[in-house]
Motif scaffolding. Structure first.
Motif, short mmCIF file in Angstrom:
data_model
loop_
_atom_site.label_atom_id
_atom_site.label_comp_id
_atom_site.label_asym_id
_atom_site.label_seq_id
_atom_site.Cartn_x
_atom_site.Cartn_y
_atom_site.Cartn_z
N HIS B 32 66.80 49.39 121.27
CA HIS B 32 66.91 49.17 122.71
C HIS B 32 67.61 47.84 122.94
O HIS B 32 67.42 46.89 122.18
N TYR B 34 68.25 44.90 126.10
CA TYR B 34 67.90 44.41 127.42
C TYR B 34 68.61 43.09 127.66
O TYR B 34 68.91 42.35 126.73
N GLN B 36 68.28 39.52 130.07
CA GLN B 36 67.39 38.74 130.93
C GLN B 36 68.13 37.52 131.45
O GLN B 36 68.63 36.72 130.66
N GLU B 40 64.10 35.46 135.39
CA GLU B 40 63.93 36.83 135.85
C GLU B 40 63.34 37.70 134.75
O GLU B 40 63.18 37.28 133.61
N ALA B 41 63.03 38.93 135.11
CA ALA B 41 62.50 39.88 134.13
C ALA B 41 63.65 40.52 133.34
O ALA B 41 64.78 40.59 133.82
N PRO B 42 63.37 40.98 132.13
CA PRO B 42 64.40 41.72 131.37
C PRO B 42 64.79 43.00 132.11
O PRO B 42 63.97 43.64 132.77
N PHE B 44 66.91 46.71 131.57
CA PHE B 44 67.37 47.68 130.59
C PHE B 44 68.88 47.81 130.59
O PHE B 44 69.52 47.87 131.64
N PHE B 87 68.37 40.80 124.44
CA PHE B 87 67.33 41.10 123.46
C PHE B 87 67.53 42.50 122.90
O PHE B 87 67.79 43.44 123.65
N PHE B 103 60.67 43.25 119.77
CA PHE B 103 61.87 42.58 120.27
C PHE B 103 62.27 41.41 119.37
O PHE B 103 61.44 40.72 118.78
N GLY B 104 63.59 41.19 119.30
CA GLY B 104 64.12 40.01 118.63
C GLY B 104 63.97 38.77 119.51
O GLY B 104 63.51 38.85 120.64
N LYS B 105 64.42 37.63 118.96
CA LYS B 105 64.28 36.36 119.68
C LYS B 105 65.34 36.18 120.76
O LYS B 105 65.22 35.28 121.59
#
Lengths: 113, 113
Positions: B32, B34, B36, B40-42, B44, B87, B103-105
């Motif tokens: 996946h 995303y 950000q 704010e929020a991530p 898609f 991400f 999730f990655g960093k």
């Protein structure tokens, strides 16, 4: 549709206090998630739920509890707040299965002093 | 286990291209992506499923090498609006019939005029 809503937006807690972070979604999603995001560390899964009455631990569940009594609501409970729980908390919801888009709420910024 | 993203940060001028990589040591079911923006929020962008199916964005492309457990996100002709932290999330089997997304960093992308 409001999507995913979270309350409060900000909160400061003292060490040892308890609180509940609220999360609600109006998209009739089965899957709901709680993440925490620390600077430079990405999103870490705390707990998730695949439907009302069913919850399971994620990667970092210690110090947290959840419940899912309805499809819409998925509150996160911190029982004894610690400075290590200072973070931004995101709630998300998705369809059936993990292989679907997740819709994130606006987040709650929590500081524990 | 957290996927590894590279680069950690990149600065582009408008119109330039970028590639963000994501790799995992686990056998993956899906990847996946995303984005950000700060505060704010991530949001898609895309899902790539094992077997080749993709769901998501029209203007951003990605690849998924199932044998190498790697994915790349391709941003072409970058716009100022592409700025943010990207991400990747890798979905893998976590036992007891369930899958989990990790999730990655993140990769911080800055597009300048």
């Amino acid at each position: 549709n409001a999507g995913v809503t979270q309350t409060p937006k900000f909160r400061i807690l003292k060490i040892g206090q308890s609180m509940t972070l609220q999360c609600a979604q109006d998209m009739n999603h089965n899957y709901m998630y709680w993440y925490r995001q620390d600077p430079g560390m990405g999103l870490k899964l705390i707990y998730y739920s695949v439907g009302a009455g069913i919850t399971d631990k994620g990667e970092v569940p210690n110090g947290y509890n959840v419940s899912r009594s309805t499809t819409e609501d998925f509150p996160l409970r911190l029982e004894l707040a610690a400075p290590s729980q200072t973070s931004v908390y995101f709630c998300a919801s998705g369809g059936t299965g993990t292989s679907n888009e997740q819709f994130f709420g606006p987040g709650t910024r929590l500081t524990v002093l | 286990q957290q996927p590894v993203q590279s680069p950690q940060a990149v600065i582009l001028r408008e119109g330039e291209d970028a590639v963000i990589n994501c790799s995992s040591s686990k056998a993956l079911y899906s990847v996946h992506w995303y984005r950000q923006k700060h505060g704010e929020a991530p949001v898609f962008l895309m899902i790539l499923l094992k077997g080749g199916e993709q769901k998501g964005h029209d203007k951003i492309s990605a690849s998924f090498n199932e044998k190498k457990q790697q994915s790349s996100l391709y941003l072409t002709a970058s716009q100022l609006s592409y700025s943010g932290t990207y991400f990747c999330g890798t979905e893998a089997y976590s036992g007891a019939g369930s899958y989990q997304l990790t999730f990655g960093k993140g990769t911080k992308l800055s597009v300048i005029p």
